[in-house]
Design an enzyme around this catalytic site. Sequence first.
Site, short mmCIF file in Angstrom:
data_model
loop_
_atom_site.label_atom_id
_atom_site.label_comp_id
_atom_site.label_asym_id
_atom_site.label_seq_id
_atom_site.Cartn_x
_atom_site.Cartn_y
_atom_site.Cartn_z
N TYR A 198 38.05 19.38 17.14
CA TYR A 198 39.16 18.75 17.87
C TYR A 198 38.73 17.36 18.28
O TYR A 198 37.63 17.17 18.82
CB TYR A 198 39.48 19.60 19.11
N ASP A 249 31.71 12.55 17.00
CA ASP A 249 32.54 12.67 18.19
C ASP A 249 31.71 13.40 19.25
O ASP A 249 31.55 14.62 19.21
CB ASP A 249 33.82 13.45 17.86
N LYS A 266 34.33 12.33 28.77
CA LYS A 266 33.90 13.37 29.73
C LYS A 266 32.78 12.89 30.65
O LYS A 266 33.04 12.16 31.58
CB LYS A 266 33.57 14.66 28.98
N1 HOZ Z 1 40.91 19.18 25.42
C1 HOZ Z 1 40.37 19.85 26.54
C2 HOZ Z 1 39.53 21.00 26.15
N2 HOZ Z 1 38.70 20.87 25.04
C3 HOZ Z 1 41.43 20.34 27.47
C4 HOZ Z 1 41.60 19.48 28.61
C5 HOZ Z 1 42.47 19.97 29.75
O1 HOZ Z 1 43.31 20.83 29.60
O2 HOZ Z 1 42.29 19.45 30.79
#
Ligand code: HOZ
Length: 426
Positions: free
Chosen positions: A142, A237, A265
Amino acid sequence: MSKSSQLFNKAKNLIPGGVNSPVRAFRSVNLDPLFIASGKGSKIKDADGNEYIDYVGSWGPLILGHAQDEILEAIRKAAEKGTSFGAPTEMEIQIAEKIIEMVPSVEMVRLVNSGTEATMSALRLARGYTGKNKMIKFEGCYHGHGDSFLIKAGSGALTLGEPNSPGVPADFARNTLTADFNNADSVEQIFKEYSDDIACVIVEPIAGNMGVIPPDKGFLEKLRQLCDHYKCILIFDEVMTGFRVHPGGAQAIYNITPDLTTMGKVIGGGLPVAAYGGKKEIMEQVSPAGPVYQAGTLSGNPLAVAAGLKTLEIISRPGYFDQLNKKALNFFKSTKNLIKKKGWPLSLNYVNSMGCLYFKAGGVSNFSDAIQSDTNKFADFFGQLIERGVYIAPSQFEAMFISSAHSEEDLDNTAKIIKSTLEKIL
Ligand code: HOZ
């Protein structure tokens, strides 16, 4: 009805699905989401006053835990001087220097606000630099919700069963080619077929959005070789792994130099900071140094940069990662031993302070393994943990994060709760 459920019912009329990011809705675990009122250290409290040991950590950023005092102080100090200027500030140079010092493959870096922006920008840059169009990504990885990436995507897209999103034009999708994680032959095949038009390969060096899957020995090396051979850009990534599994990211663990890296993050310490960076020759193509356009009103926002810079300073202190990793590895290793001893049909993958327990026997090393997990059992497990004050991501396909705020006591209690829960449901 709990206050969280009342709030959720209200939110559903105002916000699609009641949440501002899909996995938060707890859909795959058949519960209403908890609305969080506060957090301190390793714990969070929901709107009903229940306390949980938190292993979501805002989905990765909170390596220092919630509301860490030095981070609060850095944000407070920055806020007093003004919250946003849309003009360069000295702190942006300091954080750029810090990133470059910590991640040697990054010679130049551009700050953005989210991991999605970082990957979209890196992709545009790879295309602009190479003059080619196609991208290879891996099934179950992802890279945010940019159009080109929502093809066989992981994270919420996978959790909610929509790995290919409607709304992505076929013309975009055509340029995204997908290979199998940990299968370099599948990448080589694609290169052979489309060799003239592949701008980049993008990979989470440790997959973190179909659970957690470390790279097999030689996989990343082979990607590097293929990219060199076909003169295309290798993008790591590291939004999830950067400053998390090692101060220099996964690339430092596996000793591979990507051309571009996307970060997010931890880099923002809980505020919205992300970045992309890499070889100077490539980064100098970014506007206004070069022609590849990318911009942002709040990019380099002083509050966010203050939190990010302070986080990077703290995690660079001697012994920080040794302590964090020691704690995390003790926890994961003893859980793994327990699973083995009991013969439970589970697999546990981890790299330092990120891990994932799969409800599947026999190991998980790619997407097809991951999706064989028993997601109903996971939902039972999740529900029981919540009941007993342990908050993990509400999806089989997300990571669990341990922070330096977790005490030995937190981890011991969690291990006991996990053990008795598994004894009950398996
Ligand atoms: N894309 C995030 C997890 N891999 C989710 C972020 C969220 O829902 O805050």
